[in-house]
Scaffold this motif. Structure first.
Motif, PDB file in Angstrom:
ATOM      1  N   VAL A  12      11.584  63.436  53.492  1.00  0.00           N
ATOM      2  CA  VAL A  12      12.393  63.329  54.713  1.00  0.00           C
ATOM      3  C   VAL A  12      12.159  64.605  55.511  1.00  0.00           C
ATOM      4  N   THR A  13      11.678  64.469  56.753  1.00  0.00           N
ATOM      5  CA  THR A  13      11.443  65.619  57.633  1.00  0.00           C
ATOM      6  C   THR A  13      12.235  65.406  58.917  1.00  0.00           C
ATOM      7  N   PRO A  14      12.313  66.412  59.795  1.00  0.00           N
ATOM      8  CA  PRO A  14      13.022  66.207  61.060  1.00  0.00           C
ATOM      9  C   PRO A  14      12.389  65.147  61.966  1.00  0.00           C
ATOM     10  N   TYR A  15      11.117  64.802  61.704  1.00  0.00           N
ATOM     11  CA  TYR A  15      10.403  63.870  62.580  1.00  0.00           C
ATOM     12  C   TYR A  15      10.209  62.483  61.984  1.00  0.00           C
ATOM     13  N   TYR A  16      10.051  62.405  60.671  1.00  0.00           N
ATOM     14  CA  TYR A  16       9.705  61.124  60.057  1.00  0.00           C
ATOM     15  C   TYR A  16      10.083  61.131  58.579  1.00  0.00           C
ATOM     16  N   ILE A  17       9.967  59.939  57.979  1.00  0.00           N
ATOM     17  CA  ILE A  17      10.101  59.815  56.527  1.00  0.00           C
ATOM     18  C   ILE A  17       8.767  59.309  55.984  1.00  0.00           C
ATOM     19  N   VAL A  18       8.550  59.497  54.686  1.00  0.00           N
ATOM     20  CA  VAL A  18       7.359  58.947  54.036  1.00  0.00           C
ATOM     21  C   VAL A  18       7.835  57.915  53.020  1.00  0.00           C
ATOM     22  N   GLU A 156      17.945  72.211  60.013  1.00  0.00           N
ATOM     23  CA  GLU A 156      17.218  70.939  60.019  1.00  0.00           C
ATOM     24  C   GLU A 156      17.738  70.006  61.114  1.00  0.00           C
ATOM     25  N   SER A 157      19.057  70.006  61.307  1.00  0.00           N
ATOM     26  CA  SER A 157      19.623  69.113  62.329  1.00  0.00           C
ATOM     27  C   SER A 157      19.193  69.552  63.732  1.00  0.00           C
ATOM     28  N   LEU A 158      19.119  70.867  63.962  1.00  0.00           N
ATOM     29  CA  LEU A 158      18.686  71.365  65.272  1.00  0.00           C
ATOM     30  C   LEU A 158      17.216  71.014  65.515  1.00  0.00           C
ATOM     31  N   GLU A 159      16.401  71.105  64.468  1.00  0.00           N
ATOM     32  CA  GLU A 159      14.991  70.704  64.583  1.00  0.00           C
ATOM     33  C   GLU A 159      14.879  69.211  64.904  1.00  0.00           C
ATOM     34  N   ALA A 160      15.722  68.424  64.280  1.00  0.00           N
ATOM     35  CA  ALA A 160      15.692  66.976  64.516  1.00  0.00           C
ATOM     36  C   ALA A 160      16.096  66.648  65.953  1.00  0.00           C
ATOM     37  N   LEU A 161      17.055  67.380  66.512  1.00  0.00           N
ATOM     38  CA  LEU A 161      17.452  67.162  67.904  1.00  0.00           C
ATOM     39  C   LEU A 161      16.285  67.476  68.848  1.00  0.00           C
ATOM     40  N   ARG A 162      15.556  68.547  68.533  1.00  0.00           N
ATOM     41  CA  ARG A 162      14.377  68.889  69.334  1.00  0.00           C
ATOM     42  C   ARG A 162      13.327  67.785  69.208  1.00  0.00           C
ATOM     43  N   ALA A 163      13.179  67.260  67.990  1.00  0.00           N
ATOM     44  CA  ALA A 163      12.196  66.196  67.758  1.00  0.00           C
ATOM     45  C   ALA A 163      12.553  64.929  68.540  1.00  0.00           C
ATOM     46  N   LEU A 164      13.855  64.725  68.776  1.00  0.00           N
ATOM     47  CA  LEU A 164      14.297  63.552  69.542  1.00  0.00           C
ATOM     48  C   LEU A 164      14.075  63.713  71.040  1.00  0.00           C
ATOM     49  N   SER A 185      26.078  67.455  55.216  1.00  0.00           N
ATOM     50  CA  SER A 185      24.646  67.155  55.113  1.00  0.00           C
ATOM     51  C   SER A 185      23.995  67.368  56.474  1.00  0.00           C
ATOM     52  N   THR A 186      22.678  67.315  56.494  1.00  0.00           N
ATOM     53  CA  THR A 186      21.947  67.393  57.761  1.00  0.00           C
ATOM     54  C   THR A 186      22.345  66.227  58.653  1.00  0.00           C
ATOM     55  N   ASP A 187      22.518  65.069  58.052  1.00  0.00           N
ATOM     56  CA  ASP A 187      22.927  63.888  58.809  1.00  0.00           C
ATOM     57  C   ASP A 187      24.261  64.120  59.504  1.00  0.00           C
ATOM     58  N   ASP A 188      25.224  64.724  58.799  1.00  0.00           N
ATOM     59  CA  ASP A 188      26.529  65.030  59.408  1.00  0.00           C
ATOM     60  C   ASP A 188      26.356  65.927  60.631  1.00  0.00           C
ATOM     61  N   TYR A 189      25.571  67.001  60.460  1.00  0.00           N
ATOM     62  CA  TYR A 189      25.353  67.934  61.572  1.00  0.00           C
ATOM     63  C   TYR A 189      24.633  67.255  62.731  1.00  0.00           C
ATOM     64  N   LEU A 190      23.668  66.413  62.404  1.00  0.00           N
ATOM     65  CA  LEU A 190      22.918  65.731  63.448  1.00  0.00           C
ATOM     66  C   LEU A 190      23.806  64.769  64.225  1.00  0.00           C
ATOM     67  N   ARG A 191      24.636  64.036  63.523  1.00  0.00           N
ATOM     68  CA  ARG A 191      25.563  63.108  64.202  1.00  0.00           C
ATOM     69  C   ARG A 191      26.523  63.868  65.114  1.00  0.00           C
ATOM     70  N   GLN A 192      27.063  64.986  64.585  1.00  0.00           N
ATOM     71  CA  GLN A 192      27.989  65.783  65.380  1.00  0.00           C
ATOM     72  C   GLN A 192      27.283  66.367  66.595  1.00  0.00           C
TER      73      GLN A 192
END
Length: 199
Positions: A12-18, A156-164, A185-192
Motif C-alpha cells: 500500500v503506497t500513497p499512490y497505488y496498491i499492489v 503518509e496521508s499528506l503524501e496521499a493528498l498530494r497524489a490526489l 491510521s493513515t486512512d483516518d488522517y486522510l479522511r479528516q
C-alpha cells in the motif's frame, strides 16, 4: 477488459496498491490506498477498470461495484479523466456528491482538486438524474481502522493528498489541524484531511 482481480494485497503506497494474483503483482491506482491497509496480506476482490492510452496502460481499483459504476459515470463527463475521477471518489461522502449533482450545487464540486466552475457545471449537465442506478448505500459507511499508532500516519496521508492532486499550499493549510487530530491510521488522517479541504 478486466472486471476484478482476486488476490493478496502486498503493498500500500500513497499512490497505488499492489495486488498479487498467482505470483503476478498488479499495480492498481485507487482513490484512497490506505483504505486497503486493513486488507494487506489478505486475499481480496478488487474491482478494476483498465485505461488504455497511446503510451500507457493503467488499472484503477475500487472497493465495490457501486464505486466502480460512479467512477465510470464520471469518466463519461467531458474534461474528467481517471485521476480526476479518483480524486472525487477519495472523499467519503459520495452520497453528498450525488446529491450535489442532482441539486445543481456546483460550489460543492469545485472543492475537488482540478475541478473548476466550467467542469463542475459539465458534471451536473452530464450526470444530473443519471445516477439512480448507483447504489449510494454501498458507497458510504467505510470501515474504520483501529490501529495502535496515530501520528506516524500523518506524513503518509499528506503524501496521499498530494497524489490526489491537491496543491502544496492546500495541503499545508490543513496540516496544522491534522497534527492536532487523533487518528488511528493513515486512512483516518486522510479522511479528516479531505473533510477539511472540502469544508
Amino acid at each position: 477488459m478486466y472486471e476484478y482481480l482476486r488476490g493478496v494485497i502486498t503493498e500500500v503506497t500513497p499512490y497505488y496498491i499492489v495486488v498479487d494474483v498467482n505470483g503476478v503483482g498488479y499495480q492498481v491506482y485507487v482513490a484512497n490506498p490506505f483504505k486497503y491497509e486493513e486488507d494487506e496480506h489478505v486475499e481480496q476482490k478488487v474491482f478494476v477498470y483498465q485505461a488504455v492510452r497511446d503510451n500507457d496502460i493503467s488499472l484503477y481499483g475500487f472497493k465495490n461495484s457501486s464505486e466502480k459504476q460512479l467512477f465510470l459515470k464520471l469518466l463519461d463527463v467531458s474534461g474528467i479523466g481517471p485521476k480526476s475521477a479518483l480524486a472525487i471518489l477519495a472523499n467519503d461522502d459520495n452520497r453528498g456528491l450525488i446529491n450535489a449533482i442532482n441539486s445543481d450545487d456546483d460550489g460543492y464540486l469545485t472543492k475537488f482538486p482540478g475541478i473548476g466552475k466550467k467542469t463542475a457545471k459539465q458534471i451536473i449537465l452530464d450526470l444530473k438524474g443519471k445516477l439512480s442506478d448507483v447504489d449510494s448505500d454501498m458507497l458510504t459507511g467505510q470501515d474504520n481502522l483501529d490501529l495502535n499508532a496515530s501520528s506516524p500516519y500523518l506524513k503518509e496521508s499528506l503524501e496521499a493528498l498530494r497524489a490526489l492532486g491537491y496543491t502544496k499550499t492546500e495541503v499545508k493549510r490543513i496540516s496544522k489541524k491534522l497534527e492536532k487530530y487523533d487518528g488511528k491510521s493513515t486512512d483516518d488522517y486522510l479522511r479528516q484531511g479531505l473533510r477539511l479541504l472540502m469544508s
